[in-house]
Design an enzyme around this catalytic site. Structure first.
Site, PDB file in Angstrom:
ATOM      1  N   ASN A 160     -19.370  -8.094  -9.623  1.00 47.18           N
ATOM      2  CA  ASN A 160     -18.301  -9.023  -9.977  1.00 47.18           C
ATOM      3  C   ASN A 160     -17.235  -8.338 -10.839  1.00 47.18           C
ATOM      4  OD1 ASN A 160     -16.718 -11.100 -10.961  1.00 47.18           O
ATOM      5  ND2 ASN A 160     -18.458 -12.490 -11.229  1.00 47.18           N
ATOM      6  N   ALA A 161     -16.010  -8.346 -10.355  1.00 44.05           N
ATOM      7  CA  ALA A 161     -14.927  -7.622 -11.029  1.00 44.05           C
ATOM      8  C   ALA A 161     -14.713  -8.107 -12.463  1.00 44.05           C
ATOM      9  CB  ALA A 161     -13.638  -7.779 -10.242  1.00 44.05           C
TER      10      ALA A 161
ATOM     11  N   PHE B 230     -11.097  -5.449  -6.408  1.00 42.93           N
ATOM     12  CA  PHE B 230     -11.089  -6.315  -5.221  1.00 42.93           C
ATOM     13  C   PHE B 230     -10.673  -5.449  -4.025  1.00 42.93           C
ATOM     14  CE2 PHE B 230      -9.901  -8.909  -8.915  1.00 42.93           C
ATOM     15  CZ  PHE B 230     -10.943  -9.820  -8.940  1.00 42.93           C
TER      16      PHE B 230
ATOM     17  N   ARG C 266       0.855  -1.199   0.000  1.00 49.52           N
ATOM     18  CA  ARG C 266       0.000   0.000   0.000  1.00 49.52           C
ATOM     19  C   ARG C 266       0.891   1.250   0.000  1.00 49.52           C
ATOM     20  NH1 ARG C 266      -3.916  -3.466   2.946  1.00 49.52           N
ATOM     21  NH2 ARG C 266      -2.866  -3.378   4.949  1.00 49.52           N
TER      22      ARG C 266
ATOM     23  N   ASP D 239      -6.082  -6.945  -6.607  1.00 45.61           N
ATOM     24  CA  ASP D 239      -5.702  -7.762  -5.448  1.00 45.61           C
ATOM     25  C   ASP D 239      -6.797  -8.790  -5.170  1.00 45.61           C
ATOM     26  OD1 ASP D 239      -4.432  -8.699  -3.189  1.00 45.61           O
ATOM     27  OD2 ASP D 239      -5.203  -7.111  -1.884  1.00 45.61           O
TER      28      ASP D 239
ATOM     29  N   CYS E 135      -2.311 -14.068  -4.076  1.00 41.29           N
ATOM     30  CA  CYS E 135      -2.029 -14.568  -2.718  1.00 41.29           C
ATOM     31  C   CYS E 135      -2.168 -16.091  -2.684  1.00 41.29           C
ATOM     32  CB  CYS E 135      -2.951 -13.914  -1.692  1.00 41.29           C
ATOM     33  SG  CYS E 135      -4.692 -14.240  -1.995  1.00 41.29           S
TER      34      CYS E 135
ATOM     35  N   ASP F  65     -15.847  -4.168  -5.613  1.00 46.07           N
ATOM     36  CA  ASP F  65     -15.863  -5.341  -4.740  1.00 46.07           C
ATOM     37  C   ASP F  65     -17.288  -5.882  -4.692  1.00 46.07           C
ATOM     38  OD1 ASP F  65     -13.641  -6.343  -2.415  1.00 46.07           O
ATOM     39  OD2 ASP F  65     -15.704  -7.032  -2.120  1.00 46.07           O
TER      40      ASP F  65
HETATM   41  N1  SAH Z   1      -7.020  -5.202  -1.486  1.00 42.33           N
HETATM   42  C1  SAH Z   1      -7.727  -5.477  -0.263  1.00 42.33           C
HETATM   43  C2  SAH Z   1      -7.934  -6.959  -0.033  1.00 42.33           C
HETATM   44  C3  SAH Z   1      -8.688  -7.685  -1.112  1.00 42.33           C
HETATM   45  S1  SAH Z   1      -9.310  -9.223  -0.610  1.00 42.33           S
HETATM   46  C4  SAH Z   1      -7.004  -4.840   0.892  1.00 42.33           C
HETATM   47  O1  SAH Z   1      -5.810  -4.507   0.770  1.00 42.33           O
HETATM   48  O2  SAH Z   1      -7.616  -4.650   1.941  1.00 42.33           O
HETATM   49  C5  SAH Z   1     -10.281  -9.706  -1.936  1.00 42.33           C
HETATM   50  C6  SAH Z   1     -11.608  -9.001  -2.057  1.00 42.33           C
HETATM   51  O3  SAH Z   1     -12.188  -9.437  -3.280  1.00 42.33           O
HETATM   52  C7  SAH Z   1     -12.643  -9.280  -0.998  1.00 42.33           C
HETATM   53  O4  SAH Z   1     -13.046  -8.073  -0.415  1.00 42.33           O
HETATM   54  C8  SAH Z   1     -13.833  -9.931  -1.727  1.00 42.33           C
HETATM   55  O5  SAH Z   1     -15.086  -9.456  -1.264  1.00 42.33           O
HETATM   56  C9  SAH Z   1     -13.599  -9.477  -3.126  1.00 42.33           C
HETATM   57  N2  SAH Z   1     -14.089 -10.349  -4.196  1.00 42.33           N
HETATM   58  C10 SAH Z   1     -14.030 -11.686  -4.276  1.00 42.33           C
HETATM   59  N3  SAH Z   1     -14.454 -12.121  -5.476  1.00 42.33           N
HETATM   60  C11 SAH Z   1     -14.813 -11.007  -6.172  1.00 42.33           C
HETATM   61  C12 SAH Z   1     -15.322 -10.773  -7.481  1.00 42.33           C
HETATM   62  N4  SAH Z   1     -15.538 -11.793  -8.332  1.00 42.33           N
HETATM   63  N5  SAH Z   1     -15.541  -9.505  -7.872  1.00 42.33           N
HETATM   64  C13 SAH Z   1     -15.298  -8.480  -7.028  1.00 42.33           C
HETATM   65  N6  SAH Z   1     -14.826  -8.641  -5.784  1.00 42.33           N
HETATM   66  C14 SAH Z   1     -14.578  -9.884  -5.359  1.00 42.33           C
END
Ligand code: SAH
Length: 418
Positions: A295-296, A245, A222, A316, A356, A267
């Site tokens: 959905n991303a 995400f 970050r 992420d 991850c 998200d």
């Molecule tokens: N970057 C964040 C952590 C991300 S964790 C940080 O630093 O705090 C992954 C995230 O992706 C979660 O919040 C989850 O809700 C979201 N997620 C999971 N599948 C997804 C999708 N298909 N589309 C959008 N968001 C999604």
């Protein structure tokens, strides 16, 4: 009667098959069931047992997990040590806490991982500090059997306001354990608590947030994003930021606090995005912010079709590969989102892209991103390699604990130059 006497007289020990001692001699902390010839003396769930080679040589001490493929978690290679006593574990905890002291000392950060399980010599134990609260995960039979002991030790060593348990990770199933959450000691939680990270404020929901509430492992990354946004702003161009995400919007908060002009968060979790709004407000950062709760995979395509473009994009995603068998499908997922993100970058734009998934190596991840870049036809450079923060150390004996990998990629500018 005679049989019973002989049975109880047998010392508890795990005995390996011939030729299976190499990993233990290298001090890898996991003993898989396949390497075991027999278990003597009927040890209890989580008991400390010595492990011997087929030739009868002592190799290590481990916590016995009869229901797990990882049949024992090894924690000492010293035959004579006074192992598994409160003093033994107090020293291990103190060593782990001392290693985080500088990170917390400057006063700009009051949240970090204090104990990272095997990598800190305490298999199955995660301890995270969030301001004056401490969250614990007991993730193995050995740790579950020592819940009282570690609760006591952590209470004594850390003196938190709240000591809270979040033993609700996926890995518990593999151990044959059920999840358990709730207050261990101290004051009950009353909603999200506020932490400070690199001078920025965040609300963290310790009771129902992901992991233990916050993605502490991304802290240095970050900051790298903040540096990138600040450099762009200082050179006269306040960047636009797309945080995919986003969870509770942490990357976006860093970006906006360091010169980004606009922010789009994506998200699926509306609760996470809502907390993200509060995080911006807590840092006095209301402004040109758009949240997309969807959905991303679809949103990235839609943004591209709408002709939207961004200067900095963060990708992420959650873990796509949970084991080796998922790697192929996961690779396609990573390629897809990276391809879309690279298309969405302005000329000269920068992508922070992460995985991850422990099962996806950094080499494979780089190949996947390379494949995506090739398909976009955009000239792309790697300008940074990213990993989990120093409070998530990787014991050299335990390379499996290196799970987070990331790349900073830059695409060519409008003159085709990098
Ligand atoms: N970057 C964040 C952590 C991300 S964790 C940080 O630093 O705090 C992954 C995230 O992706 C979660 O919040 C989850 O809700 C979201 N997620 C999971 N599948 C997804 C999708 N298909 N589309 C959008 N968001 C999604």
């Amino acid at each position: 009667m005679e049989t019973k006497t002989r049975h109880t007289a047998q010392p508890q020990r795990v005995i390996l098959k011939p030729g299976r001692e190499a990993a233990l001699q290298r001090q890898h902390p996991w003993l898989f069931s396949g390497g075991i010839a027999r278990v003597q003396g009927d040890p209890e769930l989580g008991a400390a047992v010595p492990v011997y080679s087929a030739d009868g040589d002592f190799l290590a001490w481990g916590h016995y997990s009869p229901h797990s493929q990882i049949r024992a978690r090894l924690f000492s290679w010293d035959a004579d040590a006074a192992i598994d006593t409160p003093e033994f574990w107090r020293q291990r905890l103190q060593r782990a806490l001392a290693a985080r002291a500088t990170l917390l000392a400057a006063g700009r950060t009051n949240a970090c991982r204090l104990v990272y399980a095997e990598s800190d010599g305490i298999p199955g134990l995660i301890v995270d500090r969030y301001a004056d609260a401490v969250v614990v995960q007991f993730l193995t039979a050995g740790m579950t059997a020592r819940r009282e002991l570690f609760t006591e030790l952590l209470w004594e060593l850390l003196a938190p306001r709240t000591l809270y348990e979040r033993s609700d990770a996926d890995v518990l199933q593999k151990e044959g354990l059920s999840s358990r959450t709730g207050l261990l000691r101290g004051a009950p939680l009353a909603g999200p608590i506020e932490i400070l990270e690199n001078g920025l404020r965040f609300f963290v929901d310790l009771e129902s947030g992901h992991k233990t509430g916050f993605y502490l492992d991304q802290r240095p990354n970050r900051q790298r994003l903040a540096d990138t946004a600040a450099a762009s702003a200082q050179s006269g161009h306040a960047p636009s930021l797309l945080n995919v995400f986003a969870y509770t919007g942490s990357f976006g908060v860093y970006g906006m606090a360091h010169g980004a002009e606009t922010l789009v968060n994506i998200d699926t979790s509306t609760e996470a995005l809502a907390l993200g709004r509060e995080n911006l407000a807590a840092n006095g950062l209301e402004g040109a912010v758009e949240d997309i709760a969807d959905n991303a995979f679809g949103v990235l395509r839609a943004l591209r079709e709408e002709g939207r473009r961004f200067d900095i994009i963060v990708l992420d995603p959650p873990k796509f590969a949970f084991s080796q068998k998922d790697v192929h499908k996961a690779s396609r997922g990573y390629k897809d989102i990276n391809l879309q993100a690279l298309h969405l970058l302005n000329p000269g734009g920068v992508l922070f892209t992460f995985s991850c998934s422990g099962a996806i190596s950094s080499e494979l991840f780089q190949k996947i991103v390379f494949g995506a870049a090739l398909d976009t036809g955009r000239h792309t450079q790697i300008i940074g390699w990213l990993n989990q923060g120093c409070d998530h150390p990787v014991a050299l004996t335990f390379p499996e604990s290196a799970y987070l990998k990331g790349l900073i990629c830059r695409v060519a500018d409008h003159r085709g130059q990098l």
